[in-house]
Design a protein around this motif. Sequence first.
Motif, PDB file in Angstrom:
ATOM      1  N   UNK A 267     -40.080 -39.078 -20.814  1.00 10.33           N
ATOM      2  CA  UNK A 267     -41.529 -39.205 -20.955  1.00 10.33           C
ATOM      3  C   UNK A 267     -42.031 -38.986 -22.372  1.00 10.33           C
ATOM      4  N   UNK A 268     -41.209 -38.424 -23.241  1.00 11.36           N
ATOM      5  CA  UNK A 268     -41.633 -38.149 -24.618  1.00 11.36           C
ATOM      6  C   UNK A 268     -40.440 -38.285 -25.551  1.00 11.36           C
ATOM      7  N   UNK A 269     -40.710 -38.433 -26.821  1.00 14.46           N
ATOM      8  CA  UNK A 269     -39.621 -38.599 -27.781  1.00 14.46           C
ATOM      9  C   UNK A 269     -38.929 -37.262 -28.031  1.00 14.46           C
ATOM     10  N   UNK A 270     -37.702 -37.350 -28.484  1.00 12.60           N
ATOM     11  CA  UNK A 270     -36.960 -36.149 -28.823  1.00 12.60           C
ATOM     12  C   UNK A 270     -37.667 -35.403 -29.954  1.00 12.60           C
ATOM     13  N   UNK A 271     -38.217 -36.140 -30.891  1.00 16.58           N
ATOM     14  CA  UNK A 271     -38.964 -35.523 -31.996  1.00 16.58           C
ATOM     15  C   UNK A 271     -40.171 -34.749 -31.473  1.00 16.58           C
ATOM     16  N   UNK A 272     -40.892 -35.332 -30.524  1.00 16.51           N
ATOM     17  CA  UNK A 272     -42.052 -34.635 -29.949  1.00 16.51           C
ATOM     18  C   UNK A 272     -41.627 -33.377 -29.185  1.00 16.51           C
ATOM     19  N   UNK A 273     -40.508 -33.458 -28.489  1.00 19.90           N
ATOM     20  CA  UNK A 273     -40.001 -32.279 -27.779  1.00 19.90           C
ATOM     21  C   UNK A 273     -39.619 -31.200 -28.790  1.00 19.90           C
ATOM     22  N   UNK A 274     -38.897 -31.593 -29.838  1.00 18.15           N
ATOM     23  CA  UNK A 274     -38.445 -30.654 -30.862  1.00 18.15           C
ATOM     24  C   UNK A 274     -39.631 -29.933 -31.524  1.00 18.15           C
ATOM     25  N   UNK A 275     -40.712 -30.652 -31.730  1.00 21.25           N
ATOM     26  CA  UNK A 275     -41.895 -30.093 -32.389  1.00 21.25           C
ATOM     27  C   UNK A 275     -42.959 -29.612 -31.406  1.00 21.25           C
ATOM     28  N   UNK A 276     -42.600 -29.492 -30.137  1.00 22.51           N
ATOM     29  CA  UNK A 276     -43.576 -29.145 -29.100  1.00 22.51           C
ATOM     30  C   UNK A 276     -44.074 -27.708 -29.223  1.00 22.51           C
ATOM     31  N   UNK A 277     -45.197 -27.456 -28.608  1.00 25.68           N
ATOM     32  CA  UNK A 277     -45.770 -26.111 -28.582  1.00 25.68           C
ATOM     33  C   UNK A 277     -44.801 -25.135 -27.912  1.00 25.68           C
ATOM     34  N   UNK A 278     -44.195 -25.537 -26.801  1.00 23.20           N
ATOM     35  CA  UNK A 278     -43.259 -24.652 -26.089  1.00 23.20           C
ATOM     36  C   UNK A 278     -42.088 -24.246 -26.983  1.00 23.20           C
TER      37      UNK A 278
END
Length: 146
Positions: free
Chosen positions: A90-101
């Motif tokens: 559902x999201x890019x690996x980059x977005x996951x890596x930089x996520x708030x969590x």
Amino acid sequence: ILTEEQKQDFYKIFGEIADGVNIESVMSCWPEFELDGINVNMNRGLFGQEIKEVIVCPYVFYSMSINSTGLASACYLDWERKLIIGDANKETVKDIWNSKDMNDLRKLFLRKERKTHPICKDCGQLTHGMPDNIDDYADELLYKVK
């Protein structure tokens, strides 16, 4: 759990054909992992080094795990998938890596509050696994992350 003879056989077989060989010690990386009947080494680390605990988990600064389902975990030792921080479907690996969590977890560690985390507080990897030790740089890194 190998005899000295078995260790020497291993080195003889693989020493000449591998770039490097090492026999790891059995250790408990994850608190819930069952090691029934296996003698867990409490005298030396995974690679024979002195056991020394680090407070700041360094792994969340350079690794994460994408499971076969696409769920992303903050930790490569998260076999039970308790540290899910995203979904690569559902999201890019980059977005996951930089996520708030993910960033919140990094900040928690940099504040040296890992022992308050219900999953990470008893991680054996941070005593026996010879992780990078960034404890002395936590304040500086926290300032940069903020």
